[in-house]
Scaffold this active site. Structure first.
Site, PDB file in Angstrom:
ATOM      1  CG  ASP A 107      -1.425   1.541   1.242  1.00 55.93           C
ATOM      2  OD1 ASP A 107      -1.202   1.776   0.221  1.00 55.93           O
ATOM      3  OD2 ASP A 107      -2.215   1.353   2.745  1.00 55.93           O
TER       4      ASP A 107
ATOM      5  CE  LYS B 205      -1.679   7.084  -3.832  1.00 56.87           C
ATOM      6  NZ  LYS B 205      -2.377   6.413  -3.349  1.00 56.87           N
TER       7      LYS B 205
ATOM      8  CD  GLU C 292      -5.122   3.396  -3.061  1.00 59.84           C
ATOM      9  OE1 GLU C 292      -5.593   4.767  -1.621  1.00 59.84           O
ATOM     10  OE2 GLU C 292      -3.690   3.619  -3.074  1.00 59.84           O
TER      11      GLU C 292
ATOM     12  CG  ASP D 274      -9.009   4.586   0.484  1.00 64.06           C
ATOM     13  OD1 ASP D 274      -8.786   5.339   1.397  1.00 64.06           O
ATOM     14  OD2 ASP D 274      -8.822   3.694   0.178  1.00 64.06           O
TER      15      ASP D 274
END
Ligand code: AMP
Length: 589
Positions: free
Chosen positions: A8, A70, A155, A177
């Site tokens: 992850d 990211k 994800e 999420d």
């Protein structure tokens, strides 16, 4: 046989996990911590730091440290880091995938240390809403880190995979999420061992970092109101204030009020000025409510795409650190008229799911089959008939979004004008009817078409989208055979030859070898008692119940902030952590 790991790669934190005896588990670092902050830096000696060590120096040395990379993946954004020792002005410029490669290399190291074996293959997760360029950048980062990326998975899909209460009945699950930098919502259907994503929506520029920034502005306003001067706009002060904002945010997840004291934040007439105030949870909630409302709209869109109503959902899973905020839980619950499922680990379930998928791909006996979908429609620019005649610039979808991957589709197009000798194939991803409003992925030209009347030459355009998110476009002119092939490897991302990748790998290796960095660098200049306390705390963390673990995490956050800013409050926080560990150990017997 070496293990295939699941990773992850988060905005704020990253984890690496494996499957053993059919069960997934997250691998700890040398400090016992399962979570590795996605933070990279160089210390005063020019030594590479990854993870918690890097995060610890962030507030004190923002010019040597980078976090939340990211958010920039798939762009040409450049990060300039001071990489030399304290006396040196040496800097190095990094692209986002190069920073991510360092994080992935550290996770690979962590896994190899934990397993005592080499690790060369991985499944890496990305937000479902990541564009092609962002996926390609992630894959490239993996390759530079020395990992063969078997698959990039979404994800929320990974989170749903990790959620193990499987029954034979079909369950429809909504995965919400909300992490540090991205937001995704996916509707997933689980039948026995098969997990299928029905629809995904999201915003890859929305997350906990935005809450921090809003709170930061709020703190800066209060400071200006109190002292009549603005907070100095140097990077170090801002980093301190952002860090304080995050701490307040986290404290407010468990308390109605949070007090903040940041000493020597600025000065006026040679007098030091401090920021000292109390923030109420309700003030914080007012700041973030508009952002959370956007997430509710995304829920509605995902449900509409999946052709479902809220009452059709069997479960709601909350994933990502920001879902610990009570207002998030409350707004999602009120909107869907159903409470989220308890007992899911929001920080770890994505890595666990990635490991399960890694296990499946490497032939382990794992009870999970993943069916993933593409997040954006893919197609080409075409001319279309309009009331004003034939007009160029329209978007013709070849693979609609939410198609299950891998997927191949073809469409046949005809020439638009008489004696047309070339055809331009412009490939886009997105949902807008006007091609230019979507994201360009690449283009090429078919030449030497026989001069014929409009509409009489036909070209078949074939799209092939594979498991790792790579799109291959092939065109065939009817009667003439294949004309061209284009492998789309991410607009905006520089392509690297295998030689360039090997070079980048070697460079990264030497950085790691010379420093033996991993996420366990040499002892930093910390007081040994403090170091010991931190180690004990991180070892205790995984043994605690959720509430207690959260409390300890909060305290650790404060402790690290105090260390980084060399705050006078350090001694007091140190004592609080120490007391906490004492009571936790007596309670556990
Ligand atoms: P993730 O990307 O899933 O690791 O989530 C990281 C984000 O969650 C960061 O913005 C953190 O500040 C935030 N976060 C972590 N713990 C909490 C908490 N207890 N309350 C509010 N936000 C949190």
């Amino acid at each position: 046989m070496s293990k295939t790991v699941g990773i992850d790669l988060g905005t704020t934190n990253s984890e690496v996990a494996i499957v053993e005896n059919g069960q997934a588990r997250v691998l700890p670092g040398a400090d016992g911590d399962l979570i590795m902050p996605s933070c990279v830096g160089f210390d005063d000696m020019g030594k590479l730091l990854v993870g918690r060590e890097a995060l610890r120096q962030y507030a004190a040395a923002p010019d040597r440290t980078v976090r939340s990379i990211k958010r920039w993946m798939g762009t040409e954004h450049q990060t300039v880091l001071r990489t030399g020792g304290i006396q040196s002005d040496e800097t190095k410029t990094y692209l986002p995938h190069e920073i991510s490669a360092i994080i992935l290399r550290a996770l690979k190291q962590r896994a190899e240390d934990a397993l005592g074996d080499t690790v060369t293959q991985a499944v890496i997760t990305v937000p479902a809403y990541f564009t092609d360029a962002q996926r390609q950048a992630t894959k490239l980062a993996g390759e530079i880190a020395g990992l063969e990326v078997l698959q990039i998975i979404n994800e929320p899909t990974a989170a749903a995979l990790a959620y193990d209460a499987r029954s034979e009945e079909t369950e429809r699950v909504l995965v919400y999420d909300l992490g540090g930098g991205t937001f995704d919502v996916s509707v997933v259907e689980i039948t026995g061992e098969v997990t299928e994503v029905l629809a995904s929506h999201g915003n890859n520029q929305l997350g906990g970092d935005d809450f921090d920034r809003r709170l930061y502005l709020y703190l800066a306003d209060r400071f200006r109101e109190t002292h009549g001067v603005a907070v100095p706009d140097d990077a170090a002060t801002q980093a301190r204030l952002i860090r304080a904002a995050e701490q307040i945010k986290i404290t407010l997840s468990h308390h109605a009020f949070a007090s903040v004291r940041e000493a020597f934040l600025g000065s006026k007439n040679q007098t030091a000025l401090h920021l000292e105030l109390e923030v109420a949870r309700s003030d914080f909630e007012d700041l973030i409510r508009p952002l959370l409302e956007e997430t509710l709209e995304a829920i509605d869109r995902a449900l509409a795409d999946a052709d479902l109503k809220p009452e059709d959902l069997d479960r709601i899973i909350l994933v990502g650190g920001s879902t610990r905020i009570p207002l998030v839980q409350q707004m999602v619950e009120e909107h869907l008229e159903q409470p989220p499922t308890d007992g899911v680990q929001p920080d770890l379930c994505v890595a666990l799911g990635a490991a399960l998928q890694a296990g499946v791909l490497s032939g382990e006996a794992v009870e999970a089959i993943l069916v993933d979908v593409i997040p954006h429609s893919l197609g080409i620019e075409v001319a279309a008939q309009t009331p004003m005649g034939v007009m160029p610039g329209f978007f013709s979808v070849i693979i609609p979004r939410n198609s299950v991957v891998p997927v191949s589709r073809s469409e046949v197009y005809s020439t638009a004008s008489d004696h047309q000798e070339t055809v331009e194939i412009n490939i886009f991803q997105g949902e807008h009817a006007i091609a230019e409003e979507n994201v360009p992925l690449g283009s090429y030209r078919i030449e030497k078409i026989p001069p014929r009347p409009a509409g009489s030459v036909q070209v078949e355009v074939h799209f092939d989208f594979d498991l790792s998110g790579m799109l291959t476009v092939t065109t065939t002119e009817k009667g003439k055979g294949q004309q061209g092939t284009l492998i789309v490897s991410g607009a905006g991302i520089q392509r690297m030859s295998s030689h360039e990748i090997s070079q980048a790998q070697a460079e990264l290796e030497s950085l790691f070898q010379s420093d033996e960095a991993g996420d366990t660098p040499d002892t930093p200049p910390l007081d040994p008692a403090l170091e010991d306390l931190l180690n004990r705390a991180y070892q205790t963390l995984p043994t605690l119940e959720t509430d207690q673990a959260q409390e300890l995490e909060d305290l650790l956050g404060q402790l690290e902030a105090a260390i980084a800013s060399q705050s006078p409050a350090l001694a007091q926080v140190q004592e609080e952590v120490s007391d906490f560990l004492y009571y936790a150990s007596t309670a556990q017997g």
